[in-house]
Scaffold this motif. Structure first.
Motif, PDB file in Angstrom:
ATOM      1  N   VAL A 109       3.996  -0.303  -5.888  1.00  0.00           N
ATOM      2  CA  VAL A 109       4.710  -1.445  -6.467  1.00  0.00           C
ATOM      3  C   VAL A 109       6.012  -1.699  -5.714  1.00  0.00           C
ATOM      4  O   VAL A 109       6.361  -2.854  -5.411  1.00  0.00           O
ATOM      5  CB  VAL A 109       4.983  -1.203  -7.964  1.00  0.00           C
ATOM      6  N   ALA A 110       6.705  -0.599  -5.376  1.00  0.00           N
ATOM      7  CA  ALA A 110       7.980  -0.758  -4.683  1.00  0.00           C
ATOM      8  C   ALA A 110       7.767  -1.451  -3.353  1.00  0.00           C
ATOM      9  O   ALA A 110       8.441  -2.436  -3.036  1.00  0.00           O
ATOM     10  CB  ALA A 110       8.605   0.623  -4.465  1.00  0.00           C
ATOM     11  N   PHE A 111       6.816  -0.985  -2.595  1.00  0.00           N
ATOM     12  CA  PHE A 111       6.583  -1.612  -1.286  1.00  0.00           C
ATOM     13  C   PHE A 111       6.146  -3.051  -1.440  1.00  0.00           C
ATOM     14  O   PHE A 111       6.555  -3.936  -0.686  1.00  0.00           O
ATOM     15  CB  PHE A 111       5.512  -0.839  -0.504  1.00  0.00           C
ATOM     16  N   SER A 112       5.284  -3.271  -2.462  1.00  0.00           N
ATOM     17  CA  SER A 112       4.782  -4.619  -2.691  1.00  0.00           C
ATOM     18  C   SER A 112       5.938  -5.569  -2.964  1.00  0.00           C
ATOM     19  O   SER A 112       6.016  -6.653  -2.383  1.00  0.00           O
ATOM     20  CB  SER A 112       3.811  -4.589  -3.859  1.00  0.00           C
ATOM     21  N   SER A 113       6.820  -5.151  -3.808  1.00  0.00           N
ATOM     22  CA  SER A 113       7.958  -5.997  -4.186  1.00  0.00           C
ATOM     23  C   SER A 113       8.864  -6.233  -2.986  1.00  0.00           C
ATOM     24  O   SER A 113       9.321  -7.336  -2.762  1.00  0.00           O
ATOM     25  CB  SER A 113       8.694  -5.333  -5.341  1.00  0.00           C
ATOM     26  N   TYR A 114       9.126  -5.207  -2.186  1.00  0.00           N
ATOM     27  CA  TYR A 114      10.057  -5.358  -1.079  1.00  0.00           C
ATOM     28  C   TYR A 114       9.455  -6.143   0.080  1.00  0.00           C
ATOM     29  O   TYR A 114      10.160  -6.701   0.887  1.00  0.00           O
ATOM     30  CB  TYR A 114      10.549  -3.987  -0.594  1.00  0.00           C
ATOM     31  N   ASN A 115       8.122  -6.156   0.137  1.00  0.00           N
ATOM     32  CA  ASN A 115       7.489  -6.883   1.259  1.00  0.00           C
ATOM     33  C   ASN A 115       6.986  -8.255   0.844  1.00  0.00           C
ATOM     34  O   ASN A 115       6.355  -8.940   1.646  1.00  0.00           O
ATOM     35  CB  ASN A 115       6.303  -6.090   1.809  1.00  0.00           C
ATOM     36  N   ASP A 116       7.254  -8.646  -0.423  1.00  0.00           N
ATOM     37  CA  ASP A 116       6.753  -9.924  -0.925  1.00  0.00           C
ATOM     38  C   ASP A 116       5.245 -10.064  -0.704  1.00  0.00           C
ATOM     39  O   ASP A 116       4.747 -11.080  -0.208  1.00  0.00           O
ATOM     40  CB  ASP A 116       7.480 -11.104  -0.243  1.00  0.00           C
ATOM     41  N   ASP A 117       4.545  -9.030  -1.051  1.00  0.00           N
ATOM     42  CA  ASP A 117       3.089  -9.049  -0.833  1.00  0.00           C
ATOM     43  C   ASP A 117       2.433  -8.513  -2.089  1.00  0.00           C
ATOM     44  O   ASP A 117       2.703  -7.387  -2.508  1.00  0.00           O
ATOM     45  CB  ASP A 117       2.729  -8.176   0.386  1.00  0.00           C
ATOM     46  N   LEU A 118       1.570  -9.290  -2.725  1.00  0.00           N
ATOM     47  CA  LEU A 118       1.015  -8.907  -4.020  1.00  0.00           C
ATOM     48  C   LEU A 118      -0.111  -7.887  -3.903  1.00  0.00           C
ATOM     49  O   LEU A 118      -0.531  -7.323  -4.890  1.00  0.00           O
ATOM     50  CB  LEU A 118       0.503 -10.146  -4.755  1.00  0.00           C
ATOM     51  N   THR A 119      -0.581  -7.644  -2.724  1.00  0.00           N
ATOM     52  CA  THR A 119      -1.739  -6.755  -2.564  1.00  0.00           C
ATOM     53  C   THR A 119      -1.481  -5.410  -3.219  1.00  0.00           C
ATOM     54  O   THR A 119      -2.344  -4.853  -3.914  1.00  0.00           O
ATOM     55  CB  THR A 119      -2.031  -6.546  -1.072  1.00  0.00           C
ATOM     56  N   GLY A 120      -0.292  -4.854  -3.013  1.00  0.00           N
ATOM     57  CA  GLY A 120       0.052  -3.548  -3.557  1.00  0.00           C
ATOM     58  C   GLY A 120      -0.090  -3.533  -5.062  1.00  0.00           C
ATOM     59  O   GLY A 120      -0.626  -2.568  -5.637  1.00  0.00           O
ATOM     60  N   GLN A 121       0.364  -4.590  -5.706  1.00  0.00           N
ATOM     61  CA  GLN A 121       0.327  -4.613  -7.175  1.00  0.00           C
ATOM     62  C   GLN A 121      -1.105  -4.701  -7.669  1.00  0.00           C
ATOM     63  O   GLN A 121      -1.451  -4.087  -8.683  1.00  0.00           O
ATOM     64  CB  GLN A 121       1.160  -5.783  -7.671  1.00  0.00           C
ATOM     65  N   VAL A 122      -1.928  -5.449  -6.941  1.00  0.00           N
ATOM     66  CA  VAL A 122      -3.344  -5.517  -7.307  1.00  0.00           C
ATOM     67  C   VAL A 122      -3.949  -4.116  -7.235  1.00  0.00           C
ATOM     68  O   VAL A 122      -4.673  -3.678  -8.133  1.00  0.00           O
ATOM     69  CB  VAL A 122      -4.086  -6.474  -6.374  1.00  0.00           C
ATOM     70  N   PHE A 123      -3.571  -3.407  -6.200  1.00  0.00           N
ATOM     71  CA  PHE A 123      -4.056  -2.044  -6.036  1.00  0.00           C
ATOM     72  C   PHE A 123      -3.678  -1.189  -7.223  1.00  0.00           C
ATOM     73  O   PHE A 123      -4.490  -0.396  -7.735  1.00  0.00           O
ATOM     74  CB  PHE A 123      -3.448  -1.429  -4.761  1.00  0.00           C
ATOM     75  N   VAL A 124      -2.461  -1.342  -7.657  1.00  0.00           N
ATOM     76  CA  VAL A 124      -1.968  -0.531  -8.771  1.00  0.00           C
ATOM     77  C   VAL A 124      -2.805  -0.784 -10.012  1.00  0.00           C
ATOM     78  O   VAL A 124      -3.147   0.161 -10.744  1.00  0.00           O
ATOM     79  CB  VAL A 124      -0.479  -0.819  -9.032  1.00  0.00           C
ATOM     80  N   LEU A 125      -3.151  -2.084 -10.241  1.00  0.00           N
ATOM     81  CA  LEU A 125      -3.991  -2.380 -11.404  1.00  0.00           C
ATOM     82  C   LEU A 125      -5.303  -1.606 -11.332  1.00  0.00           C
ATOM     83  O   LEU A 125      -5.734  -0.969 -12.284  1.00  0.00           O
ATOM     84  CB  LEU A 125      -4.283  -3.879 -11.473  1.00  0.00           C
ATOM     85  N   PHE A 126      -5.875  -1.640 -10.156  1.00  0.00           N
ATOM     86  CA  PHE A 126      -7.128  -0.888  -9.976  1.00  0.00           C
ATOM     87  C   PHE A 126      -6.898   0.586 -10.247  1.00  0.00           C
ATOM     88  O   PHE A 126      -7.690   1.253 -10.922  1.00  0.00           O
ATOM     89  CB  PHE A 126      -7.646  -1.068  -8.549  1.00  0.00           C
ATOM     90  N   LEU A 136      -8.623   3.086 -12.849  1.00  0.00           N
ATOM     91  CA  LEU A 136      -9.306   4.277 -12.342  1.00  0.00           C
ATOM     92  C   LEU A 136      -8.800   5.516 -13.064  1.00  0.00           C
ATOM     93  O   LEU A 136      -9.584   6.399 -13.460  1.00  0.00           O
ATOM     94  CB  LEU A 136      -9.034   4.393 -10.850  1.00  0.00           C
ATOM     95  N   ALA A 137      -7.458   5.571 -13.253  1.00  0.00           N
ATOM     96  CA  ALA A 137      -6.861   6.731 -13.909  1.00  0.00           C
ATOM     97  C   ALA A 137      -7.386   6.843 -15.329  1.00  0.00           C
ATOM     98  O   ALA A 137      -7.672   7.960 -15.806  1.00  0.00           O
ATOM     99  CB  ALA A 137      -5.342   6.605 -13.910  1.00  0.00           C
ATOM    100  N   ALA A 138      -7.551   5.682 -16.014  1.00  0.00           N
ATOM    101  CA  ALA A 138      -8.064   5.715 -17.379  1.00  0.00           C
ATOM    102  C   ALA A 138      -9.466   6.293 -17.380  1.00  0.00           C
ATOM    103  O   ALA A 138      -9.788   7.213 -18.163  1.00  0.00           O
ATOM    104  CB  ALA A 138      -8.076   4.301 -17.950  1.00  0.00           C
ATOM    105  N   ALA A 139     -10.318   5.822 -16.461  1.00  0.00           N
ATOM    106  CA  ALA A 139     -11.696   6.320 -16.395  1.00  0.00           C
ATOM    107  C   ALA A 139     -11.710   7.805 -16.111  1.00  0.00           C
ATOM    108  O   ALA A 139     -12.453   8.579 -16.735  1.00  0.00           O
ATOM    109  CB  ALA A 139     -12.470   5.570 -15.320  1.00  0.00           C
ATOM    110  N   GLU A 140     -10.848   8.213 -15.209  1.00  0.00           N
ATOM    111  CA  GLU A 140     -10.780   9.627 -14.829  1.00  0.00           C
ATOM    112  C   GLU A 140     -10.358  10.468 -16.019  1.00  0.00           C
ATOM    113  O   GLU A 140     -10.934  11.542 -16.269  1.00  0.00           O
ATOM    114  CB  GLU A 140      -9.796   9.761 -13.665  1.00  0.00           C
ATOM    115  N   ALA A 141      -9.393   9.969 -16.776  1.00  0.00           N
ATOM    116  CA  ALA A 141      -8.927  10.705 -17.955  1.00  0.00           C
ATOM    117  C   ALA A 141     -10.058  10.856 -18.954  1.00  0.00           C
ATOM    118  O   ALA A 141     -10.252  11.935 -19.534  1.00  0.00           O
ATOM    119  CB  ALA A 141      -7.748   9.973 -18.591  1.00  0.00           C
TER     120      ALA A 141
END
Lengths: 671, 100
Positions: free
Chosen positions: B47-64, B68-73
């Motif tokens: 998220v930090a990199f995404s915000s600093y680079n003005d690129d939403l890809t990182g945030q999309v990744f985080v959602l995934f 994933l973490a929920a499924a793993e749990a």
């Protein structure tokens, strides 16, 4: 369509018959024997027509080559030499097949028998019409294989199985030498052409090989301080192959044992196929031998020695077939001697040697078939138990007598009247005399004459012991069926008159073998390469005594046999006893079995290999168990890392990743 | 604006805490929680990199990654429940059947 176009069928027909009989024979009457008989009849007809055509125009040979791969070819070459061999092989083989119809009629495995003899014939025909040395070798090996199968035909008998093995392994020694010769020849020729081969030239075809003779004889190698030309080495290696197949000393040991097969197989091996292959090999490559006189001398000595050596053993054998086996070895010795005489009489040697080969094929096939006929009727082949068989089997006895006359070589010197053996053995003995006269040694002549005496002695001993006198045991005999007596009669006629009919044309016909549109050799030039001169044989006159000598010794042999075995005037029991060291030596066949098998094979080779094997096994064991022991030990140590505690695994992973990162960092800093 | 390094520092601290816990603990649930911590430290980075680079890809990744973490749990807890049923304990250091 010209008959030449059918030439390829000569070996193909019996080969096809082999396949058909092998798979379908059991369902057909008499084991499908009609298929090989028909096929070989076809081969015979083609061969005889080709031969007759060639008689009119011997310079025109049939030579067809097909590209095989790279610089090798498959092909057929029918020159006068091959033509007479083809006719003889197919004719004798045909008669033996017909005879076997009756002889093998009680055997359960008839179809296997006829399939294998068809293969045997096909292989031999293949040898004869090969036009290159490699194809020759392939068919040669096929001959060896089929002889193995046929000698071991009754493989349930341990003696037959071991005889087959012995034949195969003994001839193998020769075959390896032959192959080594081919390899040496090929590498030499390849070196000579410098790797540039024009299109359509096949390196191992006989005409190509012969064209390289001068270069080959100029190449020399130093062995044990002697300068020896490559040609001599190659020819000696080839002759080594011939020694194995043609049963010359010292590789003759397999031939007497080969009697374990059916008698018809013995006839096939001894007359038409197999043993003649060796003589044929030397005859086929004769120009090479002619330019290598040392090889020719060795050929002559080996032949002369074998002729005498085998004849002495034939003298004391009591087994009908064994006498004939030693007789074959002895007669092959004559043929080899005849070839060796090329050192004096040039290419004529091929003519007289092959003439003897052909005549021998007729009378030896006849002798074996007669023996087979006796064995078939009487059920024993021990001559001591026979006697008086002539009364029950008159046809067999008469034909056997004809064959014996031919083998002993009875005839009138100076004319063309005589049994076929006389007309072909005499020229060989005369050539041996010439050899002595022209500065060679007299050994070949003396050996040949003494062997002629012994030949006559042992064959009439066999005849009188088997066919005359009173029966020495109870046997119920009967004359054999027509399928057996008809071939006997035909062969009997051939054994008596074939020589007389053909002797005039034969030599002239065969002398064109190396003087035609395929190869054209100058024999005096070849002899010059070898550093000697051929004798001028035209119009030579031996002393009358020499001319009469062979017939005199043959008659002496006949007389001795007549007195001892027919009239029984001389009691032989003193001489024929175990106390007589000479008899004992001969009877035990010069202790060859003891020397070759027990001492050499078992003591040295087998035990040597066993000892080497023991140490090899030990060292191999040590290596294998060493490796496995090390791996087990290492596993014992390393398995401790598998603790089963997840936290420790995690620690290990993290430590590893950390170390990797540091490593990457260091590496990127350095570069 | 908070400098990027602060986010990265925070992320590193959380990751280290997770790592330490992963190695030191033997309770199965605690280990799962530590794994969650490490996962989330990575999310912070994204998220930090995404915000600093003005690129939403990182945030999309985080959602995934959260999904994933929920499924793993879910899977992780299910395994732990069945382990508890078998051993009456969720002490993973005692679950050492796969050892030499």
């Amino acid at each position: 369509m010209a008959i030449e176009d059918l030439a390829f069928l000569i070996p193909i027909l019996p080969a096809l018959a082999f396949v058909l009989t092998f798979f379908l024979g059991k369902k057909l009457p008499s084991g499908g024997a009609m298929i090989p008989i028909a096929a070989i009849t076809g081969s015979f007809l083609i061969s005889i027509v080709i031969t007759i055509n060639m008689l009119a125009n011997p310079e025109h040979v049939i030579s067809q080559s097909y590209h095989w791969f790279s610089i090798l070819n498959l092909g057929i070459l029918i020159d006068p030499l091959a033509a007479v061999m083809l006719s003889m092989v197919s004719f004798v083989s045909l008669l033996i097949h017909i005879f076997a119809l009756g002889y093998m009629s009680h055997d359960k495995a008839q179809s296997r028998y006829f399939a294998e003899t068809a293969l045997f014939t096909a292989a031999m025909l293949g040898v004869v019409l090969s036009d290159n040395i490699l194809q020759f070798f392939i068919c040669w090996e096929l001959v060896g294989l089929s002889s193995y199968l046929l000698i071991g035909f009754w493989f349930e008998k341990p003696s037959a199985a071991s005889a087959a093995k012995k034949a195969f392994l003994t001839t193998r020694i020769g075959d390896v030498m032959f192959l080594a010769g081919i390899i040496l020849l090929f590498t030499d020729i390849f070196k000579l052409v410098n790797g540039t081969i024009p299109d359509g030239v096949y390196l191992l075809r006989f005409d190509e090989i012969f064209s390289f003779i001068p270069e080959l004889s100029a190449m020399t190698a130093t062995i044990l301080g002697y300068e020896i030309s490559h040609l001599t080495i190659i020819t000696l290696l080839f002759f080594g192959g011939a020694v194995g197949k043609s049963g010359q000393f010292p590789l003759h040991v397999w031939l007497p044992d080969a009697m374990e097969g059916p008698t018809t197989v013995s006839a096939l091996i001894h007359a038409a196929t197999m043993v003649t292959a060796g003589v044929y090999l030397v005859a086929r490559t004769f120009p090479m031998f002619l330019a290598a006189p040392q090889s020719l001398i060795i050929v002559a000595y080996v032949g002369a020695f074998t002729a005498l050596f085998a004849a002495t053993m034939g003298l004391v054998m009591n087994d009908l077939k064994r006498v004939l086996a030693f007789s074959t070895i002895s007669q092959l010795g004559y043929m080899t001697l005849g070839l060796g005489m090329g050192a004096v009489i040039g290419a004529e040697a091929v003519g007289i040697s092959i003439f003897h080969l052909i005549n021998h094929a007729f009378f030896k096939a006849l002798l074996f078939l007669c023996a087979g006929s006796v064995i078939h009727a009487v059920g024993t082949h021990d001559m001591r138990q026979l006697g008086g068989v002539a009364k029950v089997m008159p046809i067999t006895a008469a034909t056997m007598f004809a064959a014996a006359l031919a083998l002993a070589g009875l005839g009138i010197p100076g004319t063309r009247i005589g049994a076929s053996g006389f007309l072909s053995k005499d020229p060989i003995i005369e050539a041996a005399y010439l050899f002595g006269e022209h500065g060679g040694s007299w050994f070949p002549y003396v050996f040949a004459i003494v062997a002629a005496l012994l030949t006559s002695l042992y064959i009439f001993r066999l005849l009188f012991m088997t066919f005359t006198g009173e029966p020495r045991s109870d046997y119920g005999g009967h004359e054999s069926p027509a399928s057996m007596t008809v071939p006997l009669g035909i062969l009997g006629v051939f054994a008596l008159i074939f020589g007389a009919l053909t002797t005039k044309v034969f030599n002239g016909f065969l002398s064109t073998t190396f003087l035609n549109d395929f190869v054209h050799m100058d024999f005096h030039e070849l002899a010059g390469l070898g550093g000697y001169e051929l004798a001028h044989t035209a119009g030579h006159h031996e002393p009358l005594l020499i001319l009469w000598m062979p017939i005199i010794v043959a008659l002496i042999g006949l007389l001795i046999a007549f007195v001892v075995y027919y009239l029984k005037l001389i009691d032989m029991s003193d001489i024929v006893s175990r106390n007589n060291p000479v008899y004992k030596l001969l009877y035990n066949r010069y202790y060859q079995h003891q020397i070759f098998t027990e001492l050499f094979s078992i003591k040295f080779i087998y035990e040597g290999i066993a000892l080497a094997g023991f140490y090899l096994e030990k060292s191999l064991d040590w290596i294998v168990s060493g490796i496995s022991g090390f791996i087990i030990e290492a596993g014992e140590v390393l398995k401790k890392a598998q603790t089963g505690v997840i936290q420790q695994y995690a620690t290990a992973i993290i430590t590893g990743v950390g170390l990797l990162l540091i490593l990457v960092e260091l590496v990127t800093e350095v570069f | 604006m908070i400098p990027l390094n602060c986010y990265l520092g925070l992320s590193a601290i959380i990751f280290a805490i997770g790592l330490y816990g992963l190695i030191s603990q033997s309770n199965g649930i605690r280990i799962l929680m530590r794994v969650e911590l490490m996962l989330n430290s990575a999310n912070i980075n994204f998220v930090a990199f995404s915000s600093y680079n003005d690129d939403l890809t990182g945030q999309v990744f985080v959602l995934f990654s959260i999904a994933l973490a929920a499924a793993e749990a879910v899977i992780g807890f299910a395994i732990l429940i069945s382990i508890y049923r078998m051993h009456d304990s969720i002490d993973l250091s005692k679950l050492n059947l796969l050892r030499w």
